[in-house]
Design a protein around this motif. Structure first.
Motif, PDB file in Angstrom:
ATOM      1  N   THR A 120       1.104  -1.273  -0.007  1.00 21.48           N
ATOM      2  CA  THR A 120      -0.132  -0.203   0.166  1.00 21.48           C
ATOM      3  C   THR A 120       0.665   1.300   0.153  1.00 21.48           C
ATOM      4  OG1 THR A 120       0.269   0.066   2.359  1.00 21.48           O
ATOM      5  CG2 THR A 120      -2.001  -0.861   1.708  1.00 21.48           C
ATOM      6  N   SER A 121       2.507   1.014   0.831  1.00 22.23           N
ATOM      7  CA  SER A 121       2.730   2.888   0.632  1.00 22.23           C
ATOM      8  C   SER A 121       3.723   2.527  -1.126  1.00 22.23           C
ATOM      9  CB  SER A 121       3.917   1.903   1.445  1.00 22.23           C
ATOM     10  OG  SER A 121       5.273   3.110   1.411  1.00 22.23           O
ATOM     11  N   ASP A 122       3.284   3.223  -1.494  1.00 21.42           N
ATOM     12  CA  ASP A 122       4.821   3.561  -3.380  1.00 21.42           C
ATOM     13  C   ASP A 122       5.832   3.906  -2.598  1.00 21.42           C
ATOM     14  OD1 ASP A 122       2.013   3.869  -4.204  1.00 21.42           O
ATOM     15  OD2 ASP A 122       2.163   5.610  -4.375  1.00 21.42           O
ATOM     16  N   THR A 123       6.277   4.245  -1.809  1.00 21.42           N
ATOM     17  CA  THR A 123       7.777   3.967  -1.487  1.00 21.42           C
ATOM     18  C   THR A 123       8.242   2.691  -1.158  1.00 21.42           C
ATOM     19  OG1 THR A 123       7.524   6.286  -0.095  1.00 21.42           O
ATOM     20  CG2 THR A 123       9.888   4.997   0.021  1.00 21.42           C
ATOM     21  N   LEU A 124       7.530   1.530  -0.126  1.00 26.97           N
ATOM     22  CA  LEU A 124       8.507   0.484   0.115  1.00 26.97           C
ATOM     23  C   LEU A 124       7.924  -0.688  -1.652  1.00 26.97           C
ATOM     24  CD1 LEU A 124       6.771  -0.582   2.833  1.00 26.97           C
ATOM     25  CD2 LEU A 124       8.583   0.549   2.755  1.00 26.97           C
ATOM     26  N   ARG A 125       6.936  -0.117  -2.215  1.00 32.18           N
ATOM     27  CA  ARG A 125       6.817  -0.199  -3.600  1.00 32.18           C
ATOM     28  C   ARG A 125       7.532  -0.613  -4.230  1.00 32.18           C
ATOM     29  NH1 ARG A 125       2.742   1.939  -5.134  1.00 32.18           N
ATOM     30  NH2 ARG A 125       1.272   0.623  -4.442  1.00 32.18           N
ATOM     31  N   ARG A 126       8.384   0.939  -4.854  1.00 33.32           N
ATOM     32  CA  ARG A 126       9.343   1.311  -5.513  1.00 33.32           C
ATOM     33  C   ARG A 126      10.444   0.592  -4.978  1.00 33.32           C
ATOM     34  NH1 ARG A 126       6.341   6.351  -5.720  1.00 33.32           N
ATOM     35  NH2 ARG A 126       7.901   7.257  -4.310  1.00 33.32           N
ATOM     36  N   SER A 127      11.029   0.447  -3.623  1.00 35.69           N
ATOM     37  CA  SER A 127      12.062   0.240  -3.303  1.00 35.69           C
ATOM     38  C   SER A 127      12.434  -1.493  -3.041  1.00 35.69           C
ATOM     39  CB  SER A 127      11.960   0.421  -1.930  1.00 35.69           C
ATOM     40  OG  SER A 127      13.309  -0.022  -1.353  1.00 35.69           O
ATOM     41  N   SER A 128      10.929  -2.295  -3.138  1.00 40.21           N
ATOM     42  CA  SER A 128      11.077  -3.567  -3.219  1.00 40.21           C
ATOM     43  C   SER A 128      11.537  -3.581  -5.451  1.00 40.21           C
ATOM     44  CB  SER A 128       9.843  -4.563  -2.804  1.00 40.21           C
ATOM     45  OG  SER A 128       9.518  -5.560  -3.551  1.00 40.21           O
ATOM     46  N   GLN A 129      10.602  -3.021  -5.814  1.00 42.37           N
ATOM     47  CA  GLN A 129      10.782  -3.280  -7.170  1.00 42.37           C
ATOM     48  C   GLN A 129      12.245  -3.056  -7.916  1.00 42.37           C
ATOM     49  OE1 GLN A 129       8.148  -3.484  -9.997  1.00 42.37           O
ATOM     50  NE2 GLN A 129      10.289  -4.365 -10.934  1.00 42.37           N
ATOM     51  N   GLN A 130      12.771  -2.006  -7.109  1.00 41.75           N
ATOM     52  CA  GLN A 130      14.423  -1.893  -7.522  1.00 41.75           C
ATOM     53  C   GLN A 130      14.884  -2.514  -7.443  1.00 41.75           C
ATOM     54  OE1 GLN A 130      14.493   1.886  -5.348  1.00 41.75           O
ATOM     55  NE2 GLN A 130      14.000   3.043  -7.015  1.00 41.75           N
ATOM     56  N   LYS A 131      15.011  -3.249  -6.279  1.00 37.78           N
ATOM     57  CA  LYS A 131      15.777  -4.208  -5.255  1.00 37.78           C
ATOM     58  C   LYS A 131      15.133  -5.428  -6.359  1.00 37.78           C
ATOM     59  CE  LYS A 131      16.132  -3.230  -1.032  1.00 37.78           C
ATOM     60  NZ  LYS A 131      15.555  -3.289   0.944  1.00 37.78           N
ATOM     61  N   TYR A 132      14.839  -5.953  -6.679  1.00 38.55           N
ATOM     62  CA  TYR A 132      13.271  -7.321  -8.011  1.00 38.55           C
ATOM     63  C   TYR A 132      14.450  -6.672  -9.272  1.00 38.55           C
ATOM     64  CZ  TYR A 132      11.540  -9.466 -11.003  1.00 38.55           C
ATOM     65  OH  TYR A 132      10.618 -10.756 -12.913  1.00 38.55           O
ATOM     66  N   ASP A 133      14.625  -5.397  -9.764  1.00 41.43           N
ATOM     67  CA  ASP A 133      15.031  -5.131 -10.933  1.00 41.43           C
ATOM     68  C   ASP A 133      16.493  -5.722 -10.942  1.00 41.43           C
ATOM     69  OD1 ASP A 133      12.583  -4.522 -12.267  1.00 41.43           O
ATOM     70  OD2 ASP A 133      12.650  -2.615 -11.511  1.00 41.43           O
ATOM     71  N   LEU A 134      17.041  -4.684  -9.474  1.00 42.46           N
ATOM     72  CA  LEU A 134      19.039  -5.069  -9.652  1.00 42.46           C
ATOM     73  C   LEU A 134      18.422  -7.377  -9.315  1.00 42.46           C
ATOM     74  CD1 LEU A 134      21.507  -3.714  -9.632  1.00 42.46           C
ATOM     75  CD2 LEU A 134      21.035  -3.487  -6.777  1.00 42.46           C
ATOM     76  N   THR A 135      18.511  -7.155  -8.478  1.00 43.95           N
ATOM     77  CA  THR A 135      18.897  -8.793  -8.893  1.00 43.95           C
ATOM     78  C   THR A 135      18.720  -9.660  -9.412  1.00 43.95           C
ATOM     79  OG1 THR A 135      17.953  -8.550  -6.216  1.00 43.95           O
ATOM     80  CG2 THR A 135      17.750 -11.032  -7.019  1.00 43.95           C
ATOM     81  N   LYS A 136      17.414  -9.166 -10.551  1.00 43.83           N
ATOM     82  CA  LYS A 136      16.835 -10.112 -11.391  1.00 43.83           C
ATOM     83  C   LYS A 136      18.162  -9.781 -13.146  1.00 43.83           C
ATOM     84  CE  LYS A 136      14.596 -12.289 -13.810  1.00 43.83           C
ATOM     85  NZ  LYS A 136      12.297 -11.913 -14.250  1.00 43.83           N
ATOM     86  N   GLN A 137      18.484  -8.904 -12.787  1.00 46.43           N
ATOM     87  CA  GLN A 137      20.013  -8.075 -13.757  1.00 46.43           C
ATOM     88  C   GLN A 137      20.592  -8.803 -13.756  1.00 46.43           C
ATOM     89  OE1 GLN A 137      20.191  -4.023 -14.310  1.00 46.43           O
ATOM     90  NE2 GLN A 137      22.414  -4.718 -15.081  1.00 46.43           N
ATOM     91  N   LYS A 138      21.062  -9.224 -12.108  1.00 43.92           N
ATOM     92  CA  LYS A 138      21.998  -9.976 -11.669  1.00 43.92           C
ATOM     93  C   LYS A 138      22.267 -11.638 -11.685  1.00 43.92           C
ATOM     94  CE  LYS A 138      23.805  -7.049  -8.418  1.00 43.92           C
ATOM     95  NZ  LYS A 138      24.198  -6.248  -6.855  1.00 43.92           N
ATOM     96  N   TYR A 139      20.862 -12.198 -11.812  1.00 49.33           N
ATOM     97  CA  TYR A 139      20.534 -12.944 -11.737  1.00 49.33           C
ATOM     98  C   TYR A 139      20.666 -13.862 -13.315  1.00 49.33           C
ATOM     99  CZ  TYR A 139      18.141 -17.706 -12.698  1.00 49.33           C
ATOM    100  OH  TYR A 139      17.446 -18.671 -13.484  1.00 49.33           O
ATOM    101  N   ALA A 140      20.333 -12.291 -14.507  1.00 47.04           N
ATOM    102  CA  ALA A 140      20.641 -13.008 -15.854  1.00 47.04           C
ATOM    103  C   ALA A 140      21.781 -13.098 -16.015  1.00 47.04           C
ATOM    104  CB  ALA A 140      19.773 -12.093 -16.561  1.00 47.04           C
ATOM    105  N   GLU A 141      22.520 -12.115 -15.463  1.00 45.61           N
ATOM    106  CA  GLU A 141      24.101 -12.219 -16.185  1.00 45.61           C
ATOM    107  C   GLU A 141      24.756 -13.647 -15.225  1.00 45.61           C
ATOM    108  OE1 GLU A 141      25.589  -8.309 -13.870  1.00 45.61           O
ATOM    109  OE2 GLU A 141      24.781  -7.501 -15.617  1.00 45.61           O
ATOM    110  N   LEU A 142      24.158 -14.094 -14.365  1.00 49.22           N
ATOM    111  CA  LEU A 142      24.957 -15.324 -13.847  1.00 49.22           C
ATOM    112  C   LEU A 142      24.488 -16.620 -14.648  1.00 49.22           C
ATOM    113  CD1 LEU A 142      25.652 -17.072 -11.382  1.00 49.22           C
ATOM    114  CD2 LEU A 142      23.205 -16.545 -10.919  1.00 49.22           C
TER     115      LEU A 142
END
Length: 214
Positions: A120-142
């Motif tokens: 429900t918090s936009d701030t927490l949602r954006r933070s989680s999305q950013q972490k997701y995107d970064l982790t997904k990118q690193k996983y793709a490289e792996l």
């Protein structure tokens, strides 16, 4: 992650049951997908290192046969054949480890995407999305690095299989001398495999560090 004794049964169940049921059981026991993912990436990394050493051993054994100077040729064949079988087995283990990493990553990222929508918090949602995107990118490289290394397994195995089969039906010094013509090809394929494995292992170390340091 250290697997506690009381969850051993769940681990065994996961090897034979469907993945979703396994992950659900582990979650109830306090072991989350992220922990399982880290464990599986570590296992895949270690298995790739073992495969590298095994193929280097096979390369050394092949050179020994090519430089055969006399003795029991059949024993040399038996040694090379046994080395090939161990190399085949280790290659199969590498492939299985990579599949297990892909399986848990699919489950982890699917769950993560779904849960982002529940904020429900936009701030927490954006933070989680950013972490997701970064982790997904690193996983793709792996996983790209892992699959490049995996793709070099078969080219390294093919000439070794051929030469073992050739030796099986041509156990004489003159025939063995002819194997030297294939030495450069065998060395090239093994060297390429070793290089790709080293890149993959470095990517695995970086990915593990990124997850453990969050």
């Amino acid at each position: 992650m250290k697997i506690r004794p009381f969850i051993l049964a769940a681990v065994i169940f996961g090897l034979s049951g469907c993945s979703s049921m396994y992950y659900g059981t582990m979650e109830k026991l306090g072991v989350h997908k992220r922990e399982i993912m880290v464990d599986r990436v570590k296992a895949a990394r270690d298995t790739q290192n073992e495969a590298k050493e095994q193929f280097l051993t096979a390369m050394g054994q092949y050179k020994r046969v090519v430089n055969f100077q006399g003795g029991d040729l059949e024993k040399e064949y038996d040694r090379l054949n046994a080395t090939l079988q161990r190399s085949e087995a280790k290659a199969g283990e590498v492939r299985a480890r990579i599949r297990s990493v892909e399986d848990v990553s699919e489950a982890l990222f699917s769950e993560w995407r779904s849960e982002i929508k529940h904020y429900t918090s936009d701030t927490l949602r954006r933070s989680s999305q950013q972490k997701y995107d970064l982790t997904k990118q690193k996983y793709a490289e792996l996983i790209t690095a892992m699959k490049r290394a995996e793709s070099r397994l078969e080219p390294a195995l093919v000439p070794l299989r051929d030469q073992v089969l050739f030796m099986k039906h041509n156990l004489n010094a003159m025939a063995i001398a002819g194997l030297s013509r294939e030495l450069i090809s065998v060395e090239t394929n093994v060297d390429e495999l070793v290089n790709e494995i080293e890149v993959s292992v470095a990517q695995a170390d970086a990915f593990i560090a990124s997850l453990e340091n969050e």
